[in-house]
Design a protein around this motif. Structure first.
Motif, short mmCIF file in Angstrom:
data_model
loop_
_atom_site.label_atom_id
_atom_site.label_comp_id
_atom_site.label_asym_id
_atom_site.label_seq_id
_atom_site.Cartn_x
_atom_site.Cartn_y
_atom_site.Cartn_z
N SER A 81 -17.55 14.03 6.61
CA SER A 81 -18.09 13.24 5.50
C SER A 81 -17.22 13.35 4.26
O SER A 81 -17.41 12.58 3.30
CB SER A 81 -19.52 13.69 5.17
OG SER A 81 -19.54 15.06 4.84
N LYS A 137 -16.47 8.09 0.58
CA LYS A 137 -15.73 7.08 1.37
C LYS A 137 -16.21 5.66 1.08
O LYS A 137 -16.23 4.79 1.96
CB LYS A 137 -15.82 7.39 2.87
CG LYS A 137 -15.28 8.78 3.24
CD LYS A 137 -15.18 8.97 4.73
CE LYS A 137 -14.59 10.34 5.07
NZ LYS A 137 -14.41 10.55 6.51
N THR A 147 -21.26 9.89 4.25
CA THR A 147 -20.34 8.77 4.13
C THR A 147 -21.14 7.52 3.75
O THR A 147 -22.37 7.56 3.66
CB THR A 147 -19.59 8.50 5.45
OG1 THR A 147 -20.53 7.98 6.41
CG2 THR A 147 -18.97 9.78 5.99
N ASP A 196 -15.20 7.72 -3.89
CA ASP A 196 -14.21 7.83 -2.82
C ASP A 196 -13.20 8.88 -3.25
O ASP A 196 -12.30 8.59 -4.06
CB ASP A 196 -13.53 6.50 -2.52
CG ASP A 196 -12.79 6.54 -1.19
OD1 ASP A 196 -11.85 7.37 -1.07
OD2 ASP A 196 -13.15 5.78 -0.27
#
Length: 259
Positions: A32, A132, A101, A171
């Motif tokens: 993750s 992400k 994620t 991110d």
């Protein structure tokens, strides 16, 4: 008569009392991006980052006056030692950052989150990080709105409230690349600096209180399960259970009478 346990407990409590720095644990599903987030925070490029299970033990990193714990994550029992190492780290952590994620929760990960938050009573010290985000197509604000709505439904369907947890959408890898390439636009698109602000606010609000009070209590609780109860203690426990039940029944009768 549990002198060995008592000695171990005293040593662990003394260690927690003498520890000057706050400890923040990063937990969550493998891959993750827990290690990537810590690398982004610390600027430590030596931290192993992999699409698979990169972290196989709890590692500690210094960030200002805080210790960051990178854990193997909870793998739904597939790697029992990883699970135990993470739980041991959580026991000694003052705050917990649960990393997902942009795919959000599946059933296994959600069950793990609920276990940590409510069964292990960590909810008041937990922060959710959705990492992400750069992998998803679409405008950032719209994605955040969609993900927030999805999270609210996931929680409410199971009788919980997502609003009690701070949430950041970032991110970390984009932030690392932006810093390396001195690309301010990439840094801004990562929204990582906003996460750092939220992290600092969370630490300022809850860090000291959790370190001074919550963490020692959790250390104590972890030892209670190992204490052998004598037959006399069991008898007393049974007596108090019966007494409590009588009081509960009396309370119900009084309520019925009043109604």
């Amino acid at each position: 008569g549990n002198t060995v346990l008592a000695s171990q407990l005293d040593a662990e409590l003394d260690n927690a009392k003498d520890r000057k720095k706050l400890q923040l644990a990063f937990v969550g599903q493998y891959s993750s991006g827990k290690s990537t987030i810590i690398s982004a925070l610390t600027g430590d490029k030596s931290i192993k980052i992999d699409a698979n299970v990169a972290t196989d033990k709890v590692s500690k990193y210094n960030w200002h006056d805080i210790t960051l714990l990178d854990t193997p994550g909870i793998l739904a029992g597939k790697v029992e030692k990883h699970d135990q190492d993470t739980k041991d780290a959580l026991k000694e952590s003052d705050l917990v950052f649960y990393v997902l994620t942009s795919q959000l929760f599946d059933d296994v990960v959600f069950d793990n989150f609920i276990d940590l938050a409510y069964t292990q009573h960590l909810a008041d010290k937990m922060f959710i990080v959705i990492n992400k985000m750069g992998m998803e197509a679409g405008e950032y604000e719209q994605l955040v709105n969609n993900y927030t709505a999805s999270l609210k439904k996931t929680f409410s369907d199971r009788g919980y409230n997502i609003d009690e947890f701070p949430i950041a959408f970032v991110d970390a890898n984009d932030y690392i690349d932006g810093i390396a390439e001195q690309d301010d636009e990439f840094v801004q698109l990562s929204h990582f600096e906003r996460f750092i602000d939220m992290l600092n606010t969370f630490v300022e609000k809850k860090g000291i209180v959790k370190k001074q009070f919550d963490t020692p209590v959790r250390i104590l609780q972890s030892y209670l399960k190992d204490i052998e109860v004598s037959s006399i203690d069991k008898t007393l426990c049974e007596f108090y259970n019966q007494f409590e039940q009588k009081l509960t029944n009396s309370l119900k009768e009084i309520k019925r009478d009043v109604e």
